[in-house]
Design a protein around this motif. Structure first.
Motif, PDB file in Angstrom:
ATOM      1  N   THR A 189       9.316  -4.631 -14.187  1.00 43.12           N
ATOM      2  CA  THR A 189       9.967  -3.917 -13.084  1.00 43.12           C
ATOM      3  C   THR A 189       9.156  -2.682 -12.703  1.00 43.12           C
ATOM      4  O   THR A 189       9.005  -2.365 -11.513  1.00 43.12           O
ATOM      5  CB  THR A 189      11.393  -3.506 -13.495  1.00 43.12           C
ATOM      6  N   VAL A 190       8.596  -1.992 -13.706  1.00 43.18           N
ATOM      7  CA  VAL A 190       7.752  -0.831 -13.430  1.00 43.18           C
ATOM      8  C   VAL A 190       6.462  -1.270 -12.741  1.00 43.18           C
ATOM      9  O   VAL A 190       5.947  -0.572 -11.850  1.00 43.18           O
ATOM     10  CB  VAL A 190       7.455  -0.062 -14.735  1.00 43.18           C
ATOM     11  N   ALA A 191       5.920  -2.428 -13.112  1.00 43.78           N
ATOM     12  CA  ALA A 191       4.714  -2.932 -12.451  1.00 43.78           C
ATOM     13  C   ALA A 191       4.961  -3.143 -10.958  1.00 43.78           C
ATOM     14  O   ALA A 191       4.114  -2.800 -10.115  1.00 43.78           O
ATOM     15  CB  ALA A 191       4.264  -4.235 -13.102  1.00 43.78           C
ATOM     16  N   ALA A 192       6.117  -3.683 -10.617  1.00 43.40           N
ATOM     17  CA  ALA A 192       6.460  -3.855  -9.205  1.00 43.40           C
ATOM     18  C   ALA A 192       6.619  -2.504  -8.515  1.00 43.40           C
ATOM     19  O   ALA A 192       6.277  -2.352  -7.332  1.00 43.40           O
ATOM     20  CB  ALA A 192       7.743  -4.684  -9.079  1.00 43.40           C
ATOM     21  N   PHE A 193       7.144  -1.516  -9.248  1.00 43.07           N
ATOM     22  CA  PHE A 193       7.295  -0.170  -8.698  1.00 43.07           C
ATOM     23  C   PHE A 193       5.931   0.456  -8.425  1.00 43.07           C
ATOM     24  O   PHE A 193       5.720   1.114  -7.390  1.00 43.07           O
ATOM     25  CB  PHE A 193       8.093   0.677  -9.695  1.00 43.07           C
ATOM     26  N   VAL A 194       4.986   0.268  -9.345  1.00 40.91           N
ATOM     27  CA  VAL A 194       3.627   0.791  -9.147  1.00 40.91           C
ATOM     28  C   VAL A 194       3.002   0.179  -7.902  1.00 40.91           C
ATOM     29  O   VAL A 194       2.373   0.863  -7.090  1.00 40.91           O
ATOM     30  CB  VAL A 194       2.765   0.511 -10.392  1.00 40.91           C
ATOM     31  N   ARG A 195       3.192  -1.105  -7.743  1.00 37.91           N
ATOM     32  CA  ARG A 195       2.612  -1.783  -6.576  1.00 37.91           C
ATOM     33  C   ARG A 195       3.238  -1.299  -5.276  1.00 37.91           C
ATOM     34  O   ARG A 195       2.576  -1.262  -4.228  1.00 37.91           O
ATOM     35  CB  ARG A 195       2.814  -3.285  -6.712  1.00 37.91           C
ATOM     36  N   ALA A 196       4.523  -0.906  -5.324  1.00 40.35           N
ATOM     37  CA  ALA A 196       5.236  -0.499  -4.107  1.00 40.35           C
ATOM     38  C   ALA A 196       5.067   0.973  -3.775  1.00 40.35           C
ATOM     39  O   ALA A 196       5.628   1.443  -2.780  1.00 40.35           O
ATOM     40  CB  ALA A 196       6.726  -0.813  -4.259  1.00 40.35           C
ATOM     41  N   ALA A 197       4.306   1.728  -4.583  1.00 42.72           N
ATOM     42  CA  ALA A 197       4.150   3.173  -4.348  1.00 42.72           C
ATOM     43  C   ALA A 197       3.625   3.446  -2.942  1.00 42.72           C
ATOM     44  O   ALA A 197       2.595   2.909  -2.533  1.00 42.72           O
ATOM     45  CB  ALA A 197       3.206   3.771  -5.385  1.00 42.72           C
ATOM     46  N   GLY A 198       4.368   4.260  -2.197  1.00 45.80           N
ATOM     47  CA  GLY A 198       3.952   4.624  -0.852  1.00 45.80           C
ATOM     48  C   GLY A 198       4.240   3.585   0.210  1.00 45.80           C
ATOM     49  O   GLY A 198       3.847   3.748   1.364  1.00 45.80           O
ATOM     50  N   LYS A 255       3.613   8.089  -4.587  1.00 42.52           N
ATOM     51  CA  LYS A 255       4.234   7.976  -3.265  1.00 42.52           C
ATOM     52  C   LYS A 255       3.688   9.028  -2.308  1.00 42.52           C
ATOM     53  O   LYS A 255       3.685   8.830  -1.084  1.00 42.52           O
ATOM     54  CB  LYS A 255       5.756   8.124  -3.413  1.00 42.52           C
ATOM     55  N   LEU A 256       3.244  10.156  -2.840  1.00 46.64           N
ATOM     56  CA  LEU A 256       2.763  11.270  -2.015  1.00 46.64           C
ATOM     57  C   LEU A 256       1.280  11.152  -1.671  1.00 46.64           C
ATOM     58  O   LEU A 256       0.743  12.033  -0.989  1.00 46.64           O
ATOM     59  CB  LEU A 256       3.015  12.594  -2.750  1.00 46.64           C
ATOM     60  N   ARG A 257       0.616  10.110  -2.150  1.00 39.55           N
ATOM     61  CA  ARG A 257      -0.803   9.931  -1.818  1.00 39.55           C
ATOM     62  C   ARG A 257      -0.968   9.678  -0.319  1.00 39.55           C
ATOM     63  O   ARG A 257      -0.147   9.013   0.301  1.00 39.55           O
ATOM     64  CB  ARG A 257      -1.392   8.730  -2.567  1.00 39.55           C
ATOM     65  N   PRO A 258      -2.041  10.172   0.274  1.00 44.87           N
ATOM     66  CA  PRO A 258      -2.315   9.853   1.697  1.00 44.87           C
ATOM     67  C   PRO A 258      -2.846   8.423   1.822  1.00 44.87           C
ATOM     68  O   PRO A 258      -4.055   8.179   1.818  1.00 44.87           O
ATOM     69  CB  PRO A 258      -3.370  10.892   2.082  1.00 44.87           C
ATOM     70  N   THR A 259      -1.944   7.455   1.905  1.00 44.44           N
ATOM     71  CA  THR A 259      -2.357   6.052   1.933  1.00 44.44           C
ATOM     72  C   THR A 259      -3.183   5.708   3.171  1.00 44.44           C
ATOM     73  O   THR A 259      -3.966   4.757   3.141  1.00 44.44           O
ATOM     74  CB  THR A 259      -1.118   5.143   1.880  1.00 44.44           C
ATOM     75  N   ASP A 260      -3.007   6.476   4.250  1.00 44.74           N
ATOM     76  CA  ASP A 260      -3.814   6.183   5.432  1.00 44.74           C
ATOM     77  C   ASP A 260      -5.290   6.454   5.183  1.00 44.74           C
ATOM     78  O   ASP A 260      -6.167   5.848   5.805  1.00 44.74           O
ATOM     79  CB  ASP A 260      -3.316   7.006   6.624  1.00 44.74           C
ATOM     80  N   ARG A 261      -5.568   7.356   4.235  1.00 43.02           N
ATOM     81  CA  ARG A 261      -6.968   7.675   3.916  1.00 43.02           C
ATOM     82  C   ARG A 261      -7.449   6.966   2.658  1.00 43.02           C
ATOM     83  O   ARG A 261      -8.578   6.483   2.606  1.00 43.02           O
ATOM     84  CB  ARG A 261      -7.111   9.196   3.750  1.00 43.02           C
ATOM     85  N   LEU A 262      -6.569   6.873   1.656  1.00 39.50           N
ATOM     86  CA  LEU A 262      -6.976   6.289   0.379  1.00 39.50           C
ATOM     87  C   LEU A 262      -6.585   4.824   0.241  1.00 39.50           C
ATOM     88  O   LEU A 262      -7.114   4.130  -0.636  1.00 39.50           O
ATOM     89  CB  LEU A 262      -6.348   7.088  -0.776  1.00 39.50           C
TER      90      LEU A 262
END
Length: 660
Positions: A189-198, A255-262
């Motif tokens: 369940t945590v693995a799915a959470f990591v994948r869904a970050a952001g 979740k706070l990572r700038p996904t548009d850039r990273l």
């Protein structure tokens, strides 16, 4: 002229029909087979011995054990089955002693209902114990039991022992497997959470992580308490579960990572958690060499969130590789549980001194007293089914009283449709054995679909077993339908409408307490220098998430009640979600500070905590929300508190219109 709603037809409101739709759930085949054998075997033995009534009583004991067998770990299943059976035996003894004594039965069953209701508020095992205490007392007060007095409780316990033995057959081969499976499922369940970050799925996955962590900690810590210490295997599982907490916190920060850039998080992070999950389930370390993190193959971190995730995964890998861990090298992030004696004393104090415990006990006692008095006064055949219906409807942890009454009536009607051909066409005798085997198999299968469907499965079994005790045959069907409707009406009138508990007291105060705890958590999260994490911080966070999960469950129950309670709960529901986001934003910000982002000024932290404290006070008193403690500062790249401040402002904005 009024128009029909879209679709061209009127439809009932969702709060009325929510529980009538079957929930998606897999069929528990092992439980199905166990229930079929456990209920049919005692009946077959009774018929072979020429004592079908004895067999029916033993099957009723097996039925109670099947309904109560809801745990996963074997040691907990023993406890969950055995303790309620003892209460059930006490109940059937008390009921048999007052059989045929109308007003004495009314007084005794009312007192039993008071005790049952008070102990039901302690916990899940106590809840089932209170249910069986009252349920069996009601049945024995309405049906003739074999003499002498000790036969009925002994037969009941024998039926429960059959379920217990069938449950324990696989223990030597599967001991520890349920615990490992639960922790491995939490890792996945945590693995799915990591994948869904952001991503838009982030909040949904976070809730799944909270539920899974709660379930695994409940399983392991309750198991540890009953072992009066730590076994090496259990300590290792707790250590592995504890090691997940930094991973969850780092995924929240991602979740706070700038996904548009990273872009999204690299897949290697999720793959590492899944590898650890497989290792937990196998019971063997994931790494075979000296370097416990060799299998991780993680990318070079590019920011504070990734640094936190990298460090958390390496820590989890080190815990996984630690041979023969006794758990002493791993901090227990929830603290040590109380000793069994202390837990019993706390539970007794909670039952005797809690206002909610007394209110529920008095409510149940009033309804049972009315049901028994009605059956004693009205010129109709004696029936235990009215009080039985009240018992099930007012069960404290089944959900809303109103919805349970509706679902009980709906489920009873479905069950009677099944019972009609059985009682009308199946001859009494040996044909009852395969019939009970088939009907019993439906109980675990239907119970997973919802309360109404569980009622539909249990109803024909109880009717058939009752017929072996009072020999009324098809004549049972319509009286039981009428009795169920009368019992539901008593529960609605005397157990629901006559107890107008304030919605604000029952739900609003719990939400206010959670917001106040969030305020304290914000202050604690940023206390102390970065890199010196206080042990109380993760414990406070887990406790807060658990409390919020309980608040969410309470709101979901309230949503199934009719207006105005359901309407008010729907209006406040967004605030529950907003408070959960505040807690996560606090954790995410703290993680970023721990991994390189400049720490916020204490004054700014205190201002956010003050805003949350003011919101909690407004929720508790129902007064308008005061003005914020400060104006929102202009956004800047180095404002680490910006995400947290944004979530707090959103929560206040949601609450302001409702508070007026």
């Amino acid at each position: 002229m009024a128009q029909d709603p879209p679709g061209g037809r009127l439809s009932p409101p969702k709060w009325l029909t929510a529980g009538m739709r079957p929930q998606p759930a897999a069929v528990p085949w092992a439980a199905v087979a166990r229930a079929s054998v456990a209920l049919a075997a005692p009946l077959a033995v009774g018929l072979a011995a020429g004592r079908p009534a004895y067999g029916a009583l033993a099957s009723m004991g097996a039925l109670s054990a099947v309904i109560g067998d809801t745990a996963d770990a074997y040691r907990m299943r023993v406890f969950n089955i055995a303790v309620p059976q003892l209460f059930g035996a006490a109940g059937i003894t008390l009921g048999a002693l007052v059989f045929g004594r109308d007003w004495t039965a009314v007084a005794v069953l009312t007192l039993v209902a008071l005790v049952s209701g008070m102990i039901s508020s302690i916990g899940s095992v106590a809840s089932v114990s209170g249910l069986l205490l009252l349920l069996n007392a009601v049945v024995a007060a309405g049906l003739p039991m074999p003499h002498p007095w000790w036969k009925a409780p002994l037969l009941l316990l024998a039926g429960g022992a059959v379920v217990l033995l069938l449950t324990l057959f696989a223990w030597p081969l599967r001991g520890g497997v349920p615990e490992r499976a639960a922790v491995a499922d939490t890792y996945r369940t945590v693995a799915a959470f990591v994948r869904a970050a952001g991503t838009p799925e982030h909040d949904e996955r976070r809730l799944a992580v909270t539920r899974s962590l709660n379930s695994s900690y409940d399983l392991l810590l309750a198991h540890r308490t009953r072992r009066h210490g730590r076994s090496p295997g259990l300590a290792r599982l707790i250590a592995r579960l504890n090691a997940l907490i930094p991973v969850v916190e780092a995924a929240s920060a991602a979740k706070l990572r700038p996904t548009d850039r990273l872009g999204p998080l690299p897949e290697a992070y999720r793959a590492a958690v899944l590898t650890l999950a497989d290792a937990v389930e196998r019971g063997r370390p994931a790494a075979s060499g000296r370097d416990p993190a060799a299998f991780l193959d993680l990318p070079v971190p590019t920011g504070p969130s990734e640094r936190a995730l990298d460090q958390a995964l390496r820590y989890a890998a080190a815990v996984d590789a630690e041979p023969g861990s006794s758990g002493t090298a791993v901090p227990d992030r929830l603290g040590r549980p109380a000793a069994p004696g202390e837990r019993v004393r706390r539970a007794a104090r909670a039952a005797l001194l809690s206002g909610a415990s007394w209110r529920y006990g008095l409510r149940l006692a009033l309804c049972i007293g009315l049901a028994q008095a009605l059956v004693s006064v009205l010129p109709v055949p004696r029936s235990y089914w009215v009080a039985l219906t009240v018992t099930f409807v007012l069960k404290p942890d089944f959900g809303s009283v109103f919805s349970r009454a509706v679902l009980r009536a709906f489920g009873t009607a479905l069950g009677l449709l099944i019972a009609v051909p059985v009682l009308a066409e199946v001859p009494r005798g040996w044909w009852d054995v395969p019939t009970v085997a088939v009907l019993a198999a439906l109980i675990p299968a239907f119970s997973a679909k919802g309360y109404a469907f569980q009622t539909a499965a249990v109803t024909p079994v109880i009717l058939l077993l009752s017929d072996l005790l009072n020999h009324q045959g098809f004549g049972l069907v319509l009286p039981r339908l009428y009795d169920s409707l009368i019992g539901c009406a008593i529960a609605l009138l005397a157990g629901y409408l006559c107890w107008p508990e304030s919605w604000h007291t029952r739900i609003g105060d719990r939400l206010a307490d959670a917001v106040a705890d969030a305020s304290a958590y914000v202050a604690l999260a940023f206390a102390g220098a970065p890199g010196r994490d206080r042990p109380s911080r993760p414990r406070r966070r887990r406790r807060l998430y658990r409390d919020l999960s309980a608040v969410r469950s309470e709101f979901q129950r309230a949503l199934t009640e009719p207006p105005p309670t359901g309407t008010r709960a729907a209006a406040w529901w967004p605030l529950v979600i907003a408070v959960e986001r505040v807690v996560e934003a606090t954790t995410a910000t703290r993680v970023r500070v721990e991994h390189g982002v400049p720490a916020p000024a204490p004054r700014d932290v205190a201002a956010i905590a003050a805003d949350l404290a003011a919101l909690a006070e407004a929720l508790r008193t129902g007064t308008p929300l005061p003005a914020p403690s400060e104006e929102v500062p202009a956004a800047s790249a180095d404002d680490v508190l910006a995400p947290l401040r944004r979530e707090v402002r959103a929560a206040c904005a949601i609450a302001s219109p409702v508070l007026g």
